[in-house]
Design a protein around this motif. Structure first.
Motif, PDB file in Angstrom:
ATOM      1  N   HIS A 197      65.190  42.619 -49.377  1.00 23.65           N
ATOM      2  CA  HIS A 197      63.852  42.690 -48.782  1.00 23.65           C
ATOM      3  C   HIS A 197      62.842  41.931 -49.623  1.00 23.65           C
ATOM      4  O   HIS A 197      62.924  41.914 -50.861  1.00 23.65           O
ATOM      5  CB  HIS A 197      63.419  44.146 -48.551  1.00 23.65           C
ATOM      6  N   ASP A 231      62.815  45.762 -57.950  1.00 25.29           N
ATOM      7  CA  ASP A 231      62.911  46.194 -56.534  1.00 25.29           C
ATOM      8  C   ASP A 231      62.119  45.261 -55.636  1.00 25.29           C
ATOM      9  O   ASP A 231      60.940  45.474 -55.416  1.00 25.29           O
ATOM     10  CB  ASP A 231      62.395  47.623 -56.423  1.00 25.29           C
ATOM     11  N   GLU A 282      60.964  46.720 -45.808  1.00 26.82           N
ATOM     12  CA  GLU A 282      61.894  47.770 -46.255  1.00 26.82           C
ATOM     13  C   GLU A 282      61.150  48.958 -46.831  1.00 26.82           C
ATOM     14  O   GLU A 282      61.588  50.102 -46.707  1.00 26.82           O
ATOM     15  CB  GLU A 282      62.850  47.198 -47.313  1.00 26.82           C
TER      16      GLU A 282
END
Ligand code: ZN
Length: 458
Positions: free
Chosen positions: A81, A113, A147
């Motif tokens: 993502h 992330d 996401e």
């Protein structure tokens, strides 16, 4: 680097890519992933790889590219993502979108992330191209938006509106959702996310008599019931269910920890104990284990009529529940929850009497149990070759990622963004928090592992 790859020329460094990706403020909400996706499209185009933008919102496209393989393995999906969570209210040591490289670490929102993961994937693909190699099977790269906020215009939209893109793909690789364990500070663990828990969000309604708050002594008020509920959720636990994947994880773990902890882990596997030995472990590790041997439940929002001089006749409690992978239904979950509250209630029956409303149910993986077969073994073989001292370990992700949406299409999904982190480090804890950063060499390690996978997998 093996002699073979050395002769083929250097790998494409993921770090400049990662730093570029971090500088796009694709913060979700609102998302704004377009410029980030366009950058990736340009990067691929420079290597002769065509991509498409798909999605219901032109400002939030999903990028899809299919790279032809040698036909020696089935196609493989790489999904990542491009959005990141906000930084509002966080105190950062270095600005979150400048992507500074300081003492070998790349700083910024998304470093872990998961722009770090995207950079690994892109580096692996571009390295293949630079070395004039083709992957074992076709590779479908899906860089998705949204996401971090429900995936509705991202992977959820792609899986619903373009299932044909994923036809015939048995395996996919994505992020590990922060599955991490450090149990032994001298030991490096490499988590392979093999299954995810799914959400089960509930609202409990507690009712009792109302009235003027100047009177005291009425029995069984809503606030009294609230006390029982909160006590049950603080002191109690839902029952233990050792799923096969988790059993394998405990088995692998038991081989490397000290004798005392190994004995406790063996007892957990045999069902002889139902509590996690917090006293023998770092709290974060114990919490992780506690959250993956059972369904979890946490009260997060409590609402009353907000009148200080009125006894509340109705209180609602919203619960964030998470159900283990496997054959468990929402009804099973609610039955366990009622039994737990009964146990802690003054009447012994409060749990049975509660009004419970289902707010949200995460979809159940149709396969129930992850496959720990040849593909899983290939992932762990790559890790063992790249880091002979590390221990690959199958892990259940306590939260859920986009993998759930691809699993619904029948794929076996693995959370696998390998990183060579110092043993005992907790870099993943900074995801979604201030000072997110990643060692540059950890990302390079992951890029090399992905490259090896693309070249050769079942
Ligand atoms: Zn993520």
């Amino acid at each position: 680097m093996s002699a073979r790859t050395a002769a083929l020329g250097p790998a494409v460094d993921p770090i400049p890519i990662l730093r570029d990706l971090i500088r796009f403020r694709s913060v979700n909400p609102p998302g704004d992933e377009r410029r980030c996706a366009e950058y990736i499209a340009d990067l691929l185009a420079d290597a002769g790889i065509e991509s498409r933008m798909l999605g219901p919102d032109p400002e939030r496209p999903n990028l899809v590219a299919r790279i032809p393989g040698r036909g020696e393995a089935p196609p493989l999906l790489l999904h990542g993502h491009s959005d990141v969570v906000p930084t509002d209210g966080q105190e950062w040591t270095h600005p979150p979108f400048d992507a500074l490289l300081i003492d070998g670490e790349v700083w910024g929102r998304g470093a872990i992330d998961m722009k770090g993961g995207l950079a690994m994937m892109l580096s692996a693909l571009l390295t293949l191209h630079a070395r004039d190699e083709a992957p074992a099977g076709d590779v479908l790269l899906a860089v998705v938006s949204d996401e971090e906020n429900g995936s509705r215009v991202g992977a959820g939209w792609l899986a619903t509106h373009h299932p044909e893109l994923f036809e015939g793909i048995p395996y996919c690789i994505g992020e590990d959702g922060g599955a991490v364990l450090t149990v032994d500070p001298a030991r490096r663990f490499h988590p392979v996310g093999v299954a995810e828990k799914r959400a089960c969000w509930l609202r409990l309604t507690l009712r009792g008599r109302g009235g003027h708050a100047s009177r005291q002594g009425w029995p069984n008020l809503a606030v009294h019931q609230l006390t029982d509920v909160l006590t049950a959720l603080r002191d109690g636990r839902l029952p233990v269910h050792i799923t096969p994947a988790f059993d394998r994880m405990l088995q692998d773990l038991g081989t490397v920890v000290g004798d005392e902890l190994a004995a406790e882990i063996a007892a957990l596997r045999k069902g002889e104990r139902t509590t996690v030995p917090y006293e023998l472990m770092d709290t974060a590790d114990a919490v992780y284990l506690d959250s993956t041997i059972r369904h979890t439940v946490n009260p997060t929002i409590i609402r009353t009529p907000e009148k200080i001089n009125m006894i509340p006749a109705e209180i609602t409690v919203d619960l964030d529940g998470r159900i283990l992978p496997g054959d468990f239904t929402v009804e099973d979950y609610i039955a366990e929850l009622r039994a737990l509250i009964n146990e802690y209630s003054a009447s012994g029956t409060l749990g049975d009497e509660l009004e419970i409303e289902l707010l949200l149910e995460g979809s159940r993986n149709p396969k129930n149990e992850p496959e720990l077969g040849a593909f899983y073994e290939r992932l762990t073989d790559i890790l063992r070759a790249a880091d002979p001292e590390g221990l690959p370990i199958p892990m259940i992700t306590p939260a859920s990622t986009d993998a759930r949406l691809f699993a619904n299409l029948g794929m076996d999904c693995y959370g696998w963004l390998p990183m060579l982190l110092p043993a005992g480090s907790r870099y993943q804890e900074n995801m979604h928090d201030a000072d997110e950063r990643v060692p540059a060499d950890a990302v390079r390690f992951g890029a090399d592992c992905l490259y090896e996978l693309l070249l050769d997998h079942p």
